[in-house]
Design an enzyme around this catalytic site. Structure first.
Site, PDB file in Angstrom:
ATOM      1  N   CYS A   1      -7.993  -5.389 -10.248  1.00 24.82           N
ATOM      2  CA  CYS A   1      -7.597  -4.328 -11.175  1.00 24.82           C
ATOM      3  C   CYS A   1      -7.265  -3.099 -10.331  1.00 24.82           C
ATOM      4  O   CYS A   1      -8.158  -2.474  -9.771  1.00 24.82           O
ATOM      5  CB  CYS A   1      -8.765  -4.075 -12.122  1.00 24.82           C
ATOM      6  SG  CYS A   1      -8.441  -2.911 -13.426  1.00 24.82           S
TER       7      CYS A   1
ATOM      8  N   CYS B   1       0.859  -1.178   0.000  1.00 24.14           N
ATOM      9  CA  CYS B   1       0.000   0.000   0.000  1.00 24.14           C
ATOM     10  C   CYS B   1       0.900   1.235   0.000  1.00 24.14           C
ATOM     11  O   CYS B   1       1.810   1.353   0.826  1.00 24.14           O
ATOM     12  CB  CYS B   1      -0.895  -0.009   1.241  1.00 24.14           C
ATOM     13  SG  CYS B   1      -1.898   1.483   1.396  1.00 24.14           S
TER      14      CYS B   1
END
Length: 182
Positions: A171, A99
């Site tokens: 995605c 992240c």
């Protein structure tokens, strides 16, 4: 012939679905030279009592100070980078995708594949506890949003048109990710 037409229609739908919310950051804002904010050096493996990643809560001002304008737009306002513009779409190096906001390990290069949609795609997370999924009914569609389970940063969407063994296609936006090469 029908099979070919259905296949083409399915591909167009998947690209269109991924492209929803595709906008640039507001005009006049620039990103850091690298296009990525530095990934915080927080304890990646800290877990709460339920075995989930320990939550990180910050104000909008704190996130704006940490993230580039484009990252803030995508990760906090649920935007999307333009197709084929992200630096990880064609990345073939081996490593871990984290992240970009909190450094939590999310996906491995071992599960990355070229979906042809213009965004980095993966068929499964590194650890299911590190990502969370949320129903997204924006833009008149029903989709499944993918978020970092530590900081709630928007990563992208997951679809059920991926390869085996899972049949899933996560995605994701490159700006939501930080790559650590192995």
């Amino acid at each position: 012939m029908k099979v070919v037409l259905y296949g083409i229609a399915a591909l167009l739908l998947s690209v269109t679905a991924c492209a929803q919310h595709t906008e640039k950051a507001p005009a006049g804002e620039t990103t850091a030279e690298s296009g990525q904010a530095p990934v915080p050096t927080q304890k990646v493996n800290s877990l709460n009592k339920a075995g989930q990643p320990a939550k990180i809560k910050k104000s909008n001002a704190e996130w704006k100070a940490i993230l580039t304008p484009e990252q803030y737009y995508v990760m906090r306002e649920k935007g999307t980078e333009r197709a084929f513009s992200g630096k990880y779409d064609h990345n073939v190096d081996h490593g871990i995708y984290k992240c970009a906001a909190c450094g939590l390990e999310l996906f491995s290069s071992e599960t990355k594949f070229d979906s042809g949609t213009g965004w980095p795609s993966f068929y499964k997370p590194l650890n299911n506890k590190n990502v969370k999924e949320k129903r997204d009914m924006s833009d008149g569609m029903i989709r499944t949003e993918v978020l970092c389970n530590r900081c709630d940063g928007h990563l992208g969407h997951v679809f059920d048109d991926g390869p085996k063994p899972t049949g899933l296609r996560y995605c994701l936006n490159s700006v939501s990710l930080a790559f650590e090469k192995k």
